[in-house]
Design a protein around this motif. Structure first.
Motif, mmCIF file in Angstrom:
data_model
loop_
_atom_site.group_PDB
_atom_site.id
_atom_site.type_symbol
_atom_site.label_atom_id
_atom_site.label_comp_id
_atom_site.label_asym_id
_atom_site.label_seq_id
_atom_site.Cartn_x
_atom_site.Cartn_y
_atom_site.Cartn_z
ATOM 1 N N ALA A 188 0.838 -1.210 0.000
ATOM 2 C CA ALA A 188 0.000 0.000 0.000
ATOM 3 C C ALA A 188 0.869 1.254 0.000
ATOM 4 O O ALA A 188 0.607 2.206 -0.732
ATOM 5 C CB ALA A 188 -0.927 -0.002 1.214
ATOM 6 N N GLY A 189 1.920 1.244 0.816
ATOM 7 C CA GLY A 189 2.814 2.396 0.886
ATOM 8 C C GLY A 189 3.534 2.611 -0.435
ATOM 9 O O GLY A 189 3.627 3.733 -0.948
ATOM 10 N N LYS A 190 4.045 1.540 -0.986
ATOM 11 C CA LYS A 190 4.828 1.639 -2.225
ATOM 12 C C LYS A 190 3.982 2.118 -3.401
ATOM 13 O O LYS A 190 4.443 2.896 -4.239
ATOM 14 C CB LYS A 190 5.465 0.278 -2.545
ATOM 15 C CG LYS A 190 6.329 0.320 -3.795
ATOM 16 C CD LYS A 190 7.062 -0.993 -4.045
ATOM 17 C CE LYS A 190 7.857 -0.831 -5.368
ATOM 18 N NZ LYS A 190 8.560 -2.055 -5.748
ATOM 19 N N TYR A 191 2.744 1.656 -3.476
ATOM 20 C CA TYR A 191 1.906 1.956 -4.648
ATOM 21 C C TYR A 191 0.840 3.007 -4.368
ATOM 22 O O TYR A 191 -0.179 3.078 -5.060
ATOM 23 C CB TYR A 191 1.313 0.652 -5.199
ATOM 24 C CG TYR A 191 2.385 -0.266 -5.722
ATOM 25 C CD1 TYR A 191 2.813 -1.371 -4.990
ATOM 26 C CD2 TYR A 191 3.006 0.008 -6.941
ATOM 27 C CE1 TYR A 191 3.835 -2.185 -5.459
ATOM 28 C CE2 TYR A 191 4.033 -0.813 -7.414
ATOM 29 C CZ TYR A 191 4.438 -1.900 -6.665
ATOM 30 O OH TYR A 191 5.457 -2.701 -7.137
ATOM 31 N N ASN A 192 1.085 3.833 -3.355
ATOM 32 C CA ASN A 192 0.209 4.979 -3.070
ATOM 33 C C ASN A 192 -1.255 4.608 -2.840
ATOM 34 O O ASN A 192 -2.166 5.254 -3.352
ATOM 35 C CB ASN A 192 0.292 6.007 -4.207
ATOM 36 C CG ASN A 192 1.656 6.654 -4.229
ATOM 37 O OD1 ASN A 192 2.154 7.101 -3.194
ATOM 38 N ND2 ASN A 192 2.290 6.675 -5.383
ATOM 39 N N LEU A 193 -1.452 3.572 -2.064
ATOM 40 C CA LEU A 193 -2.802 3.158 -1.713
ATOM 41 C C LEU A 193 -3.033 3.320 -0.212
ATOM 42 O O LEU A 193 -3.823 2.596 0.399
ATOM 43 C CB LEU A 193 -3.020 1.693 -2.129
ATOM 44 C CG LEU A 193 -2.967 1.436 -3.639
ATOM 45 C CD1 LEU A 193 -2.888 -0.052 -3.936
ATOM 46 C CD2 LEU A 193 -4.189 2.047 -4.330
ATOM 47 N N TYR A 194 -2.274 4.266 0.400
ATOM 48 C CA TYR A 194 -2.282 4.385 1.861
ATOM 49 C C TYR A 194 -2.589 5.812 2.314
ATOM 50 O O TYR A 194 -2.173 6.210 3.392
ATOM 51 C CB TYR A 194 -0.921 3.930 2.400
ATOM 52 C CG TYR A 194 -0.983 3.131 3.692
ATOM 53 C CD1 TYR A 194 0.094 2.345 4.098
ATOM 54 C CD2 TYR A 194 -2.084 3.149 4.532
ATOM 55 C CE1 TYR A 194 0.075 1.606 5.274
ATOM 56 C CE2 TYR A 194 -2.128 2.410 5.706
ATOM 57 C CZ TYR A 194 -1.031 1.646 6.074
ATOM 58 O OH TYR A 194 -1.059 0.919 7.244
ATOM 59 N N GLY A 195 -3.322 6.561 1.489
ATOM 60 C CA GLY A 195 -3.696 7.910 1.902
ATOM 61 C C GLY A 195 -2.553 8.892 1.729
ATOM 62 O O GLY A 195 -1.435 8.527 1.378
ATOM 63 N N LYS A 196 -2.866 10.182 2.011
ATOM 64 C CA LYS A 196 -1.852 11.210 1.759
ATOM 65 C C LYS A 196 -1.104 11.646 3.020
ATOM 66 O O LYS A 196 -0.085 12.342 2.915
ATOM 67 C CB LYS A 196 -2.500 12.429 1.088
ATOM 68 C CG LYS A 196 -3.412 13.240 1.992
ATOM 69 C CD LYS A 196 -3.964 14.458 1.231
ATOM 70 C CE LYS A 196 -4.504 15.537 2.139
ATOM 71 N NZ LYS A 196 -5.636 15.104 2.961
ATOM 72 N N ASP A 197 -1.604 11.312 4.195
ATOM 73 C CA ASP A 197 -0.929 11.725 5.430
ATOM 74 C C ASP A 197 -1.281 10.760 6.556
ATOM 75 O O ASP A 197 -2.043 9.805 6.354
ATOM 76 C CB ASP A 197 -1.315 13.163 5.796
ATOM 77 C CG ASP A 197 -2.822 13.359 5.944
ATOM 78 O OD1 ASP A 197 -3.309 14.481 5.714
ATOM 79 O OD2 ASP A 197 -3.527 12.382 6.294
ATOM 80 N N LEU A 198 -0.751 11.043 7.743
ATOM 81 C CA LEU A 198 -0.947 10.153 8.886
ATOM 82 C C LEU A 198 -2.407 9.962 9.256
ATOM 83 O O LEU A 198 -2.828 8.872 9.640
ATOM 84 C CB LEU A 198 -0.219 10.705 10.121
ATOM 85 C CG LEU A 198 1.237 10.332 10.337
ATOM 86 C CD1 LEU A 198 1.678 10.814 11.720
ATOM 87 C CD2 LEU A 198 1.472 8.837 10.221
ATOM 88 N N LYS A 199 -3.194 11.043 9.150
ATOM 89 C CA LYS A 199 -4.600 10.937 9.556
ATOM 90 C C LYS A 199 -5.390 10.066 8.585
ATOM 91 O O LYS A 199 -6.237 9.272 9.006
ATOM 92 C CB LYS A 199 -5.221 12.334 9.681
ATOM 93 C CG LYS A 199 -4.817 13.043 10.976
ATOM 94 C CD LYS A 199 -5.721 14.222 11.291
ATOM 95 C CE LYS A 199 -5.430 14.766 12.672
ATOM 96 N NZ LYS A 199 -6.389 15.809 13.088
ATOM 97 N N GLU A 200 -5.109 10.223 7.281
ATOM 98 C CA GLU A 200 -5.798 9.363 6.311
ATOM 99 C C GLU A 200 -5.352 7.920 6.514
ATOM 100 O O GLU A 200 -6.163 6.992 6.413
ATOM 101 C CB GLU A 200 -5.506 9.830 4.871
ATOM 102 C CG GLU A 200 -6.285 11.069 4.490
ATOM 103 C CD GLU A 200 -6.322 11.357 2.991
ATOM 104 O OE1 GLU A 200 -5.630 10.666 2.208
ATOM 105 O OE2 GLU A 200 -7.075 12.276 2.599
ATOM 106 N N ARG A 201 -4.076 7.742 6.842
ATOM 107 C CA ARG A 201 -3.581 6.390 7.087
ATOM 108 C C ARG A 201 -4.300 5.780 8.284
ATOM 109 O O ARG A 201 -4.649 4.597 8.283
ATOM 110 C CB ARG A 201 -2.072 6.432 7.330
ATOM 111 C CG ARG A 201 -1.344 5.288 6.680
ATOM 112 C CD ARG A 201 0.141 5.516 6.662
ATOM 113 N NE ARG A 201 0.770 5.207 7.937
ATOM 114 C CZ ARG A 201 2.028 5.497 8.245
ATOM 115 N NH1 ARG A 201 2.786 6.112 7.372
ATOM 116 N NH2 ARG A 201 2.511 5.185 9.425
#
Lengths: 223, 221
Positions: free
Chosen positions: B76-89
């Motif tokens: 998810a982190g590598k392919y940008n499927l983890y939101g744009k910041d800590l709160k979205e994560r």
């Protein structure tokens, strides 16, 4: 409205203890609300405070976070305990997830019937000494650094420290074959924030007793 | 040495299916090495390939990753499927962890003895329709976006779709009370990478058949 994170749980370790450990290790002060009746839990559910009608709940930075891993990941990310890049994060995640499998045995232990307890302790000892602790002994031996990942204090170190102490409560000699882990435990114990957490009067909760089990059964209605 | 991720697991859904879903949704081709007998797992263990002596294991970017969540988080982190910041994560993590609790029930259903299956299915459907699905119906209703978090595809959407489809395999009318989840399902199924994964011949695995259960259990015990 102090701005401090607020933890809602029962007055015992359970699934909140790892969160207390991580906040404490990060040097973050927090408040706690202890539920004593099932009605209080149901009311929280009705308020819409609990996304999946479950605890733990941590109110932090305007969010009502539930699900331990989500809470722990957020704290780790916020307080720079999650490595410096994706690969370090992957290592930390792997280590934490492995330890969490071991901690699951400890978490469930108080709820096993008396006649099964001795066998459960043997299982905990076996898993700790044959599957999990050897991994971390080897990691520390191979890089010779103080911390598990990236030569820097992280969530993985906190989780391992918590697990070592929790297992030692059940199996006092469990570290006897693990000199690196013994040194690790000593170093962690002397880190100022952890040292403070290990002292009496800190938010650290005592080992679960019958009272804890009864409270959990009553409030969470586990049949 | 193709550079593609390599997945090590038996030829079944189990704990590897979420990884297959996420890689597919990210448009990442991968290879699979299927464990067929106990000796295959034993070999991986003696090779030192499995950090905690367990699969799933995914070889990716020079690492041998184990622990499903660690694997999924890395992808998810590598392919940008983890939101744009800590709160979205944090939101994504909350949703995924809730779904993971539901998934534990779903995953084991096929392995239940015949005389327990009906009761088990009723329990799964009760949890799905009363605890989990309403949460996501409400999330979609409240913000009116196509995706669960940050108006962008994330691992939360992939996990929700995976669970919805599996629920429908067990009970076709599982989404009857959830109109927004129905349209979510339709939208997600049309995303090109996902559409491809849902077609025959993809890496997506079928529900395990009763005749194959003993073999899978034998690998692990």
């Amino acid at each position: 409205m102090s701005g401090k994170p607020r933890l809602t749980y029962i007055n015992g370790r359970g699934r909140m203890e790892s969160i207390r450990w991580l906040l404490a290790a990060a040097g973050v002060e927090f408040e706690e609300i202890f539920l004593q009746t099932r009605e209080q839990l149901l009311k929280l559910g009705q308020d819409g405070s609990l996304l999946f009608h479950q605890l733990p709940l941590v109110e932090i930075d305007g969010m009502k976070l539930v699900q331990c891993r989500a809470i722990l990941s957020y704290i780790a990310g916020k307080y720079n305990l999650y490595g410096k890049d994706l690969k370090e994060r992957a290592l930390i995640d792997m280590y934490v997830e492995g330890i969490s499998d071991l901690m699951q045995l400890i978490l469930m232990f108080p709820f096993s019937p008396p006649e099964a307890k001795e066998k459960k302790i043997a299982t905990i000892a076996e898993k700790a000494t044959e599957r999990y602790f050897p991994v971390f002994e080897k990691v520390l031996k191979q890089h010779g650094q103080d911390f598990l990942v990236g030569n820097r204090f992280s969530w993985a170190d906190v989780q391992l420290m918590e697990a070592i102490l929790a297992v030692e409560e059940k199996v006092p000699s469990v570290l006897s074959g693990f000199p690196q882990l013994q040194a690790f435990k000593t170093k962690m114990s002397n880190m100022p924030t952890i040292k403070k957490f290990l002292q009496p009067g800190s938010p650290r909760k005592p080992p679960p007793d019958e009272n804890y089990v009864a409270t959990v059964m009553k409030i969470f209605k586990l049949d | 040495m193709s550079g593609k991720p390599v997945l090590h697991y038996p030829n079944t859904r189990g704990r590897m299916e979420s990884v297959r879903w996420l890689l597919a949704a990210a448009g990442v081709e991968f290879e699979e090495r299927f464990l067929e007998k106990k000796e295959d797992l034993q070999k991986l263990k003696s090779d030192g390939s499995l950090l905690f002596q367990q699969v799933p294991m995914v070889e990716i970017d020079g690492m041998k990753l184990v622990q499903t969540r660690a694997i999924l988080n890395y992808i998810a982190g590598k392919y940008n499927l983890y939101g744009k910041d800590l709160k979205e994560r944090a939101l994504i993590d909350m949703y995924v962890e809730g779904l993971a609790d539901l998934f534990e029930l779903i995953m084991y259903h096929e392995f239940k003895p015949a005389n327990e299956k009906e009761k088990d299915l009723a329990n799964i459907m009760d949890k799905a329709t009363n605890r989990y699905l309403p949460v996501f119906e409400k999330v979609l209703k409240d913000h009116g976006h196509d995706f669960l978090v940050g108006n962008k595809l994330s691992k939360a959407d992939v996990s929700l779709l995976e669970n919805i489809l599996w629920l429908e395999e067990l009970k076709p009318d599982a989404l009857a009370k959830f109109p927004l989840l129905q349209s979510f399902k339709a939208r997600m199924s049309n995303i090109p990478n996902i559409k491809k994964f849902l077609q025959p011949g993809s890496a997506k695995k079928p529900l395990i058949q009763e005749k194959d259960i003993p073999n899978v259990i034998a690998i692990f015990h």
